[in-house]
Design a protein around this motif. Structure first.
Motif, mmCIF file in Angstrom:
data_model
loop_
_atom_site.group_PDB
_atom_site.id
_atom_site.type_symbol
_atom_site.label_atom_id
_atom_site.label_comp_id
_atom_site.label_asym_id
_atom_site.label_seq_id
_atom_site.Cartn_x
_atom_site.Cartn_y
_atom_site.Cartn_z
ATOM 1 N N PHE A 18 0.815 -1.076 -0.002
ATOM 2 C CA PHE A 18 -0.134 0.071 0.011
ATOM 3 C C PHE A 18 0.873 1.445 0.040
ATOM 4 O O PHE A 18 0.580 2.266 -0.758
ATOM 5 C CB PHE A 18 -1.008 -0.020 1.550
ATOM 6 N N SER A 19 2.005 1.275 0.931
ATOM 7 C CA SER A 19 2.713 2.272 0.901
ATOM 8 C C SER A 19 3.559 2.744 -0.361
ATOM 9 O O SER A 19 3.785 3.738 -0.822
ATOM 10 C CB SER A 19 3.630 2.353 2.198
ATOM 11 N N GLY A 20 4.074 1.461 -0.669
ATOM 12 C CA GLY A 20 4.946 1.521 -1.940
ATOM 13 C C GLY A 20 4.233 2.288 -3.090
ATOM 14 O O GLY A 20 4.672 3.002 -4.026
ATOM 15 N N PHE A 44 11.953 15.151 0.297
ATOM 16 C CA PHE A 44 12.690 14.246 -0.849
ATOM 17 C C PHE A 44 12.211 14.720 -2.228
ATOM 18 O O PHE A 44 11.002 15.194 -2.428
ATOM 19 C CB PHE A 44 12.245 12.670 -0.627
ATOM 20 N N LYS A 45 12.986 14.335 -3.015
ATOM 21 C CA LYS A 45 12.768 14.613 -4.715
ATOM 22 C C LYS A 45 11.894 13.385 -5.193
ATOM 23 O O LYS A 45 11.784 12.459 -4.485
ATOM 24 C CB LYS A 45 14.090 14.568 -5.314
ATOM 25 N N PRO A 46 10.994 13.691 -6.194
ATOM 26 C CA PRO A 46 10.009 12.880 -6.379
ATOM 27 C C PRO A 46 10.675 11.476 -6.906
ATOM 28 O O PRO A 46 10.102 10.429 -6.706
ATOM 29 C CB PRO A 46 9.430 13.316 -7.721
ATOM 30 N N GLY A 47 11.900 11.639 -7.527
ATOM 31 C CA GLY A 47 12.529 10.307 -7.944
ATOM 32 C C GLY A 47 12.928 9.553 -6.657
ATOM 33 O O GLY A 47 13.059 8.302 -6.834
ATOM 34 N N THR A 48 13.341 10.000 -5.639
ATOM 35 C CA THR A 48 13.882 9.298 -4.418
ATOM 36 C C THR A 48 12.580 8.831 -3.913
ATOM 37 O O THR A 48 12.712 7.484 -3.118
ATOM 38 C CB THR A 48 14.212 10.431 -3.274
ATOM 39 N N LEU A 49 11.515 9.266 -3.848
ATOM 40 C CA LEU A 49 10.255 9.052 -3.315
ATOM 41 C C LEU A 49 9.771 7.625 -4.231
ATOM 42 O O LEU A 49 9.325 6.728 -3.654
ATOM 43 C CB LEU A 49 9.137 9.769 -3.330
ATOM 44 N N GLU A 56 9.928 -0.640 -1.345
ATOM 45 C CA GLU A 56 9.089 -1.246 -0.516
ATOM 46 C C GLU A 56 8.066 -2.321 -1.234
ATOM 47 O O GLU A 56 7.898 -3.335 -0.476
ATOM 48 C CB GLU A 56 8.106 -0.041 -0.138
ATOM 49 N N ILE A 57 7.931 -2.116 -2.452
ATOM 50 C CA ILE A 57 7.038 -2.999 -3.144
ATOM 51 C C ILE A 57 7.887 -4.380 -3.387
ATOM 52 O O ILE A 57 7.458 -5.623 -3.123
ATOM 53 C CB ILE A 57 6.436 -2.503 -4.517
ATOM 54 N N LEU A 58 8.965 -4.169 -3.703
ATOM 55 C CA LEU A 58 10.080 -5.474 -3.838
ATOM 56 C C LEU A 58 10.236 -6.043 -2.489
ATOM 57 O O LEU A 58 10.126 -7.271 -2.691
ATOM 58 C CB LEU A 58 11.354 -5.009 -4.383
ATOM 59 N N GLY A 59 10.379 -5.192 -1.297
ATOM 60 C CA GLY A 59 10.318 -6.062 -0.273
ATOM 61 C C GLY A 59 9.265 -6.770 0.354
ATOM 62 O O GLY A 59 9.160 -7.662 0.930
ATOM 63 N N ALA A 60 7.973 -6.004 -0.053
ATOM 64 C CA ALA A 60 6.582 -6.764 0.313
ATOM 65 C C ALA A 60 6.606 -8.071 -0.475
ATOM 66 O O ALA A 60 6.070 -8.932 0.041
ATOM 67 C CB ALA A 60 5.675 -6.117 -0.126
#
Length: 125
Positions: A18-20, A44-49, A56-60
């Protein structure tokens, strides 16, 4: 123990998915306006976000899929360790910003990710 690890991993996967996806597809200005806890995104810059969201998605995915399909289950504790490292950075950032309540919430995610990492390393050893 295995059931507890599955439950915690599933909850963490849902939160990080959800967060990712939010970080990938919601503009940071809109995200910052949603809650006070999300004001950090303006630092943070948009690219960093987008990079944080993708990790986060890969971790999930790494928390669930390798154990579910039985291929390379060592990736589960590695994904959990990576998420724990990300949350360590999040806690440090929250403390520097003076956001104590948010730091405690991020600390909880850190503890849960560490629980999965340690538990899965112990079960695969």
């Amino acid at each position: 123990m295995n059931l507890a690890l599955w439950i915690v991993a599933g909850l963490l996967a849902a939160v990080y998915l959800f967060s990712g996806f939010g970080k990938l597809f919601v503009p940071r200005e809109k995200m910052a306006a949603m809650t006070d806890f999300a004001r950090w995104v303006l630092d943070f810059k948009p690219g960093t976000l987008k990079a944080i969201g993708a990790l986060e998605i890969l971790g999930a995915v790494g928390l669930i899929v390798p154990a579910l399909v039985g291929i390379a289950p060592i990736l589960v504790p590695l994904a959990a360790s990576g998420l724990a490292l990300m949350m360590t950075g999040a806690v440090i950032m929250r403390i520097r910003r003076g956001e104590t309540k948010a730091a405690l919430a991020d600390g909880l995610y850190l503890v849960l990710a560490a629980f999965v990492a340690i538990g899965r390393f112990a079960l695969t050893a």
